[in-house]
Design a protein around this motif. Structure first.
Motif, short mmCIF file in Angstrom:
data_model
loop_
_atom_site.label_atom_id
_atom_site.label_comp_id
_atom_site.label_asym_id
_atom_site.label_seq_id
_atom_site.Cartn_x
_atom_site.Cartn_y
_atom_site.Cartn_z
N ASN A 1 65.25 -34.92 71.24
CA ASN A 1 65.34 -35.28 70.06
C ASN A 1 64.22 -35.83 70.24
OD1 ASN A 1 67.78 -36.19 68.39
ND2 ASN A 1 67.33 -38.33 69.41
N GLN A 2 62.97 -35.18 70.06
CA GLN A 2 61.58 -36.13 69.45
C GLN A 2 61.56 -35.51 68.74
OE1 GLN A 2 59.26 -35.37 73.10
NE2 GLN A 2 58.40 -37.22 73.10
N PHE A 3 62.06 -34.31 67.80
CA PHE A 3 61.66 -33.96 66.43
C PHE A 3 62.80 -33.82 65.74
CE2 PHE A 3 59.83 -31.44 69.84
CZ PHE A 3 58.72 -31.30 69.31
N MET A 4 62.61 -35.16 64.69
CA MET A 4 63.08 -35.22 63.38
C MET A 4 64.83 -35.60 63.95
SD MET A 4 61.83 -33.49 60.34
CE MET A 4 63.77 -34.15 58.79
N GLY A 5 64.77 -36.05 65.12
CA GLY A 5 65.74 -36.49 65.39
C GLY A 5 67.31 -35.35 65.41
N GLN A 6 66.64 -34.10 65.73
CA GLN A 6 67.65 -33.48 66.02
C GLN A 6 68.96 -33.10 67.06
OE1 GLN A 6 65.02 -30.41 64.25
NE2 GLN A 6 65.05 -30.97 62.21
N GLU A 7 68.30 -33.69 67.62
CA GLU A 7 69.51 -33.37 69.23
C GLU A 7 70.24 -34.98 69.83
OE1 GLU A 7 71.94 -31.85 70.43
OE2 GLU A 7 70.18 -30.81 71.01
N PRO A 8 70.93 -35.49 68.40
CA PRO A 8 70.56 -36.79 68.88
C PRO A 8 72.25 -36.75 69.69
CG PRO A 8 71.77 -35.93 66.62
CD PRO A 8 71.12 -35.23 67.46
N GLY A 9 73.18 -36.45 69.85
CA GLY A 9 74.24 -36.29 71.10
C GLY A 9 74.49 -36.26 72.46
N SER A 10 75.38 -36.53 72.94
CA SER A 10 75.96 -36.79 73.79
C SER A 10 75.28 -35.18 74.87
CB SER A 10 77.53 -37.68 74.74
OG SER A 10 77.68 -36.46 74.47
N MET A 11 75.24 -35.61 75.57
CA MET A 11 75.50 -34.35 76.92
C MET A 11 76.87 -33.66 76.41
SD MET A 11 72.48 -33.68 77.92
CE MET A 11 72.92 -32.11 78.46
N GLU A 12 77.82 -34.52 76.78
CA GLU A 12 78.98 -34.10 76.56
C GLU A 12 79.24 -32.31 75.11
OE1 GLU A 12 78.78 -37.03 77.16
OE2 GLU A 12 78.88 -36.60 79.18
N GLN A 13 78.88 -33.89 74.25
CA GLN A 13 79.18 -32.73 72.92
C GLN A 13 77.55 -31.70 72.53
OE1 GLN A 13 77.59 -36.70 71.48
NE2 GLN A 13 79.55 -37.01 69.78
N ILE A 14 76.52 -32.07 73.27
CA ILE A 14 75.36 -30.91 73.12
C ILE A 14 76.33 -29.72 73.80
CG2 ILE A 14 73.37 -30.24 73.92
CD1 ILE A 14 72.69 -32.66 74.05
N LEU A 15 76.88 -30.11 75.11
CA LEU A 15 76.96 -28.71 76.11
C LEU A 15 78.41 -27.81 75.09
CD1 LEU A 15 77.34 -30.36 79.71
CD2 LEU A 15 75.54 -28.54 78.32
N GLU A 16 79.24 -28.95 74.48
CA GLU A 16 80.17 -28.64 74.01
C GLU A 16 79.90 -27.99 72.58
OE1 GLU A 16 84.43 -27.68 72.01
OE2 GLU A 16 83.65 -28.56 74.48
#
Length: 165
Positions: free
Chosen positions: A69-84
């Motif tokens: 999530n270090q580049f303009m906050g482009q990975e803000p979700g939880s791990m569950e949200q990311i995996l989904e």
């Protein structure tokens, strides 16, 4: 731990999405390490990464994703949200591990080691953006590809095929 104290890149531990510890040595063959982000304009690369996994996975190759999530906050979700997101949007089957930092003083040791590798233009150092790719061979050799270079680029495909020979 300073970067000069780091173990070989294949032996540096990281945490998977479920909290278990692994290393790249857990994979039999070459590994393409990629820092990923769901809300990045380069996210369509997930599809190409999955295609590489499907094409070469039976020969020991693996794509290994690390949300960042270090580049303009482009990975803000939880791990569950990311995996989904990865599975439903792109059909990702390759391992997507726990979030980590790739740059700065709190960069994960794996990325501290990977960033020593120069890209095709002879430049090492900071990860430039999401979807930077590092091909780690069975022998621990590392080849670096910048984010804009798509996973199905002939140069990356040739490097993967050579690493499987």
């Amino acid at each position: 731990m300073t970067s000069s104290d780091l173990p070989p890149v294949r032996d540096i531990p990281f945490t998977d999405a479920e909290g278990a510890e692994h290393t790249l040595a857990d994979f039999d063959g070459p590994v393409l390490v990629v820092n990923v982000a769901s809300k990045c304009g380069l996210a369509p690369q997930y599809e190409q990464l999955e295609e590489l996994q499907r094409t070469y996975g039976d020969r020991g190759f693996a794509v290994v994703g690390f949300p960042c999530n270090q580049f303009m906050g482009q990975e803000p979700g939880s791990m569950e949200q990311i995996l989904e997101y990865c599975s439903t949007t792109w059909g990702v089957t390759f391992p997507v591990n726990d979030k980590l930092k790739v740059n700065g003083p709190n960069a994960h040791p794996l990325y501290k080691a990977l960033k020593k590798t120069k890209d095709g233009r002879g430049k090492a150092g900071r990860v430039a953006w999401n979807f930077e790719k590092f091909l780690v061979g069975r022998d621990g050799s590392v080849t670096r590809f910048r984010p804009q270079q798509k996973p199905d680029d002939p140069e990356i495909v040739a490097a993967i095929e050579a690493s499987l020979a």
